[in-house]
Design a protein around this motif. Structure first.
Motif, short mmCIF file in Angstrom:
data_model
loop_
_atom_site.label_atom_id
_atom_site.label_comp_id
_atom_site.label_asym_id
_atom_site.label_seq_id
_atom_site.Cartn_x
_atom_site.Cartn_y
_atom_site.Cartn_z
N THR A 3 53.00 33.45 32.39
CA THR A 3 52.61 34.47 33.37
C THR A 3 51.20 34.21 33.87
O THR A 3 50.27 33.97 33.09
N VAL A 4 51.01 34.28 35.19
CA VAL A 4 49.68 34.10 35.79
C VAL A 4 48.87 35.36 35.52
O VAL A 4 49.34 36.48 35.72
N PRO A 5 47.64 35.24 35.02
CA PRO A 5 46.84 36.43 34.69
C PRO A 5 46.40 37.20 35.93
O PRO A 5 46.21 36.63 37.01
N LEU A 6 46.26 38.51 35.76
CA LEU A 6 45.72 39.38 36.81
C LEU A 6 44.41 39.94 36.29
O LEU A 6 44.39 40.79 35.39
N THR A 7 43.30 39.47 36.83
CA THR A 7 41.98 39.86 36.32
C THR A 7 41.36 41.02 37.08
O THR A 7 40.59 41.81 36.52
N ASP A 8 41.69 41.15 38.38
CA ASP A 8 41.12 42.23 39.17
C ASP A 8 42.04 42.54 40.34
O ASP A 8 43.03 41.85 40.59
N PHE A 9 41.71 43.60 41.05
CA PHE A 9 42.48 44.01 42.24
C PHE A 9 41.72 43.59 43.48
O PHE A 9 40.49 43.80 43.57
N LYS A 10 42.43 43.01 44.44
CA LYS A 10 41.76 42.55 45.65
C LYS A 10 41.21 43.72 46.45
O LYS A 10 41.73 44.85 46.38
N PRO A 11 40.15 43.51 47.23
CA PRO A 11 39.49 44.61 47.96
C PRO A 11 40.43 45.30 48.95
O PRO A 11 41.43 44.74 49.42
N SER A 17 35.79 51.75 42.68
CA SER A 17 36.60 52.02 41.49
C SER A 17 37.15 50.73 40.91
O SER A 17 37.13 50.52 39.69
N PHE A 18 37.66 49.84 41.79
CA PHE A 18 38.23 48.58 41.32
C PHE A 18 37.17 47.66 40.70
O PHE A 18 37.42 47.01 39.69
N SER A 19 36.01 47.62 41.32
CA SER A 19 34.97 46.71 40.81
C SER A 19 34.40 47.19 39.49
O SER A 19 34.01 46.39 38.64
N ASN A 48 40.75 41.81 31.84
CA ASN A 48 39.43 42.01 32.44
C ASN A 48 39.32 43.35 33.19
O ASN A 48 39.71 44.38 32.66
N VAL A 49 38.84 43.31 34.41
CA VAL A 49 38.57 44.55 35.15
C VAL A 49 39.87 45.31 35.46
O VAL A 49 39.89 46.55 35.41
N ALA A 50 40.95 44.60 35.77
CA ALA A 50 42.23 45.26 36.06
C ALA A 50 42.72 46.04 34.84
O ALA A 50 43.20 47.17 34.96
N HIS A 51 42.58 45.45 33.66
CA HIS A 51 42.98 46.12 32.43
C HIS A 51 42.08 47.32 32.15
O HIS A 51 42.55 48.38 31.71
N ALA A 52 40.77 47.17 32.40
CA ALA A 52 39.83 48.27 32.18
C ALA A 52 40.16 49.44 33.10
O ALA A 52 40.06 50.62 32.69
#
Length: 572
Positions: free
Chosen positions: A34-42, A87-89, A215-219
Motif C-alpha cells: 500500500t502506498v502511504p498517505l502522509t498528508d492531505f493535498k491543499p 487544519s490539514f497542515s 504522519n499529519v494525515a494520521h494525526a
C-alpha cells in the motif's frame, strides 16, 4: 442514558464471551504494497464553493445558516478553504466542530413512546464541519478504496455500488448454482450496534498498518475522533453535555461510514479463507455457498467460518448476534426439499432455516420467486394509492404526479433488477398497482385503457422498467468498470479480427445455461438484453467533448425512447 447503557451492556457481553471462549485462529495477512498517505493535498476556494452550493443543508446546531453560506459563497469559500488548509497542515480538527445534538425520533408510530428503545437517536453536526469532512473524504476515500486491503465486496458508501448491485451479485450466483443442479445455503449475519462499538485505537492502528495512513494525515484523524461530545434535545429540554468514549464512529458525520467500512475490511480475508462466498453492505454481512457434494461437510465449513467471523468481531470489540442471524436454503423446490432436514450452525448456535429472509429491503424466498416481496410491495403501494385517491381532487396534476412518483414508483423500481425473468403473474400484480396510480393521477375511470393512460404520463410499463434499469446498470458497469464483482460477469465477445465495436465492449458474451432459472442470472440476462439494443444506443460512449455523465444521460434518453416505442407500439 439509555443508549449509553445499551452500549455498555454490549461491551460487557463481548468481555464475557472473550473470557469464556478460546480463540484460536489467525487473520490472513494483509498486502503490504500500500502506498502511504502522509498528508492531505491543499484545498482551493473553487472546490469549497462547489460543496457549499451542492451539499450545504440546514442543521439545528448551525451558527451560520446554509442559506447565508450559499448567498455569500464567494466570501465563505475563501475562509473555509483557509480553515481547511490550516487544519490539514496542523493535523488538528477544531473542537467546536465536535459537538453533536442528538434528537430522539420514534422508529414507528405504533411503538410505545415511554420505552427508550422505541426511539432512534439522530445526531446533528454543523454544516461547516461537514464541509471540512467532505474535503477530507475526497482525499481519503481515493486512497482507501484503491488499496488492495479494502474489501472489494463492500458496497456501502461507494460510487457505482448500491444495494441493487449487491443483490444482483447474490441472485446471480444463486441462479448459476441452480443451473449446476445443486442448492445453496444463505446466512444473513446480525451485528449489535456495530457503528457505536468501533474501537478508535484499533481503527487508527488499522489505518496505519493496512492502509498506510501516517504522519499529519494520521494525526488529523486522531484529532477528529477524540474529544467528541454530545447533548440530547427533546422539544425545549436540553441535557448536559457528555463526552463520548473512545469508541464508535461519529454519528451523522460524513467520514463515519467510510471509517467503519475500513475498520471491518479484514473480514473479507477471514471469510474467503474458508472458501465461502459473501457480500457486505455496511454492517449487513451475507454468506452463501453452493451445496454441491458433501452437504454436511460444507455446512460444517459454514459453521467454522461463522465461528471465525464471530471471534474476529469480538477481538475488534464488535458482537455477532447468532440469535438474530437468519439462514435459508435456496434452489428449486426439489433441491430445497432434498436438504430440508439439515441444520445450519451460526457461531455455535443452531439457526433453523427460514421460509423467507429480508435482505436490504428485498424479501427472499427459497425458490427466488419473490412472491412474498411482490405482495409486500403491492400492499404498501396500494396504501399510498388509496391515500392519493382521497386527496386527488384537492391538488393539481403536477403535485399528484410528484406524489405518485415519490411514494409508488419508488417502491416499484427499488432493486427491480432482481425481477429479471420473474413470473408473469408477479409482473401483472405490480402492473395493476401502476395502472391504478396512473388512472388516479389522470383522474380517469377504471374502465379506461391503462396503456393509453401510461402513454399520456410517459410512464414505462413494469416489464420495460425492469429492462430499463438493467440496461442502465450495464452501461454504468461498462463505462466505469465498477463494481468489480459485476464487471467480471460482463465479457466482450472475442473476435479474431480487431474490431472497433469489440474493443469498446459493445457486444457481450452470453454464457450458456441449461435452465430457465439460470437465464434470470445477471451474467446471462444483462448481456442478452444489452445485445438486443440497437447499435446506436449501445454505442453511447463518452468522447473528448462529452463527459461520462453526459454519455449516461444520452444513453438514458435514447433507451427510454426505444423502450417507449416498443411498449406503446400500436397504442393510439
Amino acid at each position: 442514558m439509555f443508549f449509553r447503557s445499551k452500549l455498555e451492556k454490549i461491551r460487557c457481553d463481548i468481555q464475557v464471551k472473550l473470557s469464556s471462549t478460546v480463540i484460536n485462529f489467525t487473520v490472513p495477512t494483509t498486502v503490504n504494497n500500500t502506498v502511504p498517505l502522509t498528508d492531505f493535498k491543499p484545498v482551493t476556494p473553487l472546490e469549497v464553493t462547489g460543496l457549499i452550493m451542492s451539499r450545504a443543508k440546514f442543521s439545528p446546531v448551525d451558527k451560520i445558516p446554509p442559506i447565508l453560506l450559499k448567498s455569500c459563497s464567494t466570501l465563505f469559500s475563501v475562509l473555509i478553504s483557509d480553515l481547511a488548509n490550516l487544519s490539514f497542515s496542523q493535523g488538528f480538527f477544531p473542537d467546536s466542530f465536535k459537538v453533536a445534538q442528538v434528537t430522539p425520533l420514534i422508529k414507528k408510530p405504533s411503538l410505545n413512546p415511554d420505552d427508550p428503545s422505541s426511539f432512534r437517536p439522530i445526531s446533528n453536526l454543523r454544516s461547516i464541519s461537514k464541509i471540512l469532512e467532505r474535503l477530507v473524504h475526497c482525499r481519503l476515500s481515493k486512497h482507501l478504496l484503491s488499496s488492495p486491503n479494502f474489501s472489494t465486496l463492500q458496497s456501502a458508501y461507494r460510487t457505482f455500488h448500491s444495494t441493487e448491485t449487491t443483490l444482483a451479485k447474490i441472485t446471480n450466483d444463486i441462479f448459476r448454482t441452480v443451473d449446476s443442479g445443486s442448492p445453496s445455503v444463505l446466512v444473513a449475519l446480525d451485528l449489535s450496534s456495530a457503528f457505536d462499538c468501533v474501537s478508535h485505537e484499533k481503527l487508527l492502528h488499522r489505518l496505519t498498518d493496512d492502509f498506510g495512513v501516517c504522519n499529519v494525515a494520521h494525526a488529523w484523524l486522531t484529532s477528529y475522533l477524540s474529544g467528541r461530545t454530545y447533548f440530547v434535545k427533546v422539544e425545549s429540554g436540553i441535557s448536559d453535555t457528555v463526552f463520548v468514549n473512545s469508541t464508535g464512529v461519529p454519528q451523522g458525520s460524513v467520514l463515519g461510514p467510510l471509517l467503519f467500512t475500513t475498520y471491518i475490511s479484514p473480514i473479507q480475508r477471514v471469510i474467503e479463507s474458508f472458501g465461502i462466498n459473501h457480500v457486505a453492505y455496511a454492517d449487513d454481512l451475507t454468506l452463501y455457498v453452493n451445496l454441491q457434494g458433501d452437504v454436511k461437510s460444507i455446512l460444517l465449513s459454514v459453521s467454522n467460518c461463522t465461528n471465525a467471523v464471530s471471534n474476529w468481531f469480538m477481538l475488534n470489540d464488535l458482537l455477532l448476534n447468532p440469535s438474530k442471524s437468519e439462514a435459508m436454503f435456496l434452489g428449486t423446490r426439489q433441491q430445497v426439499k432434498s436438504i430440508s432436514s439439515e441444520q445450519v450452525t451460526v457461531a455455535e448456535a443452531i439457526v433453523q432455516p427460514a421460509s423467507h429472509v429480508k435482505l436490504l429491503g428485498v424479501t427472499f424466498d427459497p425458490t427466488l420467486s419473490f412472491n412474498d416481496h411482490v405482495a409486500d410491495v403491492c400492499k404498501s403501494s396500494f396504501y399510498h394509492v388509496k391515500a392519493l385517491k382521497h386527496i386527488r381532487k384537492c391538488i393539481d396534476f403536477s403535485t399528484a404526479n410528484t406524489i405518485a412518483c415519490s411514494f409508488t414508483a419508488s417502491r416499484l423500481d427499488y432493486c427491480n433488477c432482481v425481477y429479471a425473468g420473474m413470473s408473469e403473474y408477479n409482473i401483472k400484480r405490480l402492473q395493476r398497482v401502476q395502472n391504478s396510480v396512473a388512472r388516479i393521477v389522470k383522474m380517469k375511470h377504471n374502465r379506461v385503457n391503462a396503456l393509453e393512460t401510461l402513454k399520456e404520463l410517459h410512464w414505462l410499463p413494469i416489464a420495460y422498467r425492469i429492462d430499463y434499469k438493467i440496461s442502465v446498470m450495464t452501461h454504468k458497469i461498462l463505462s466505469s468498470g465498477q463494481p468489480l464483482y459485476l464487471r467480471s460477469l460482463l465479457q466482450p465477445v472475442s473476435s479474431a479480427r480487431s474490431l472497433r465495436s469489440s474493443s469498446n465492449g459493445l457486444t457481450l458474451t452470453v454464457p450458456f445455461c441449461k435452465t430457465a432459472t439460470a437465464a434470470r442470472a445477471f451474467s446471462h440476462y444483462a448481456p442478452r438484453l444489452w445485445n438486443s439494443l440497437p447499435v446506436s444506443i449501445r454505442n453511447c460512449v463518452s468522447n473528448e467533448s462529452e463527459t461520462d455523465d453526459g454519455s449516461l444521460q444520452k444513453f438514458k434518453r435514447l433507451l427510454k425512447t426505444y423502450l417507449f416505442t416498443l411498449a406503446f407500439d400500436g397504442v393510439v
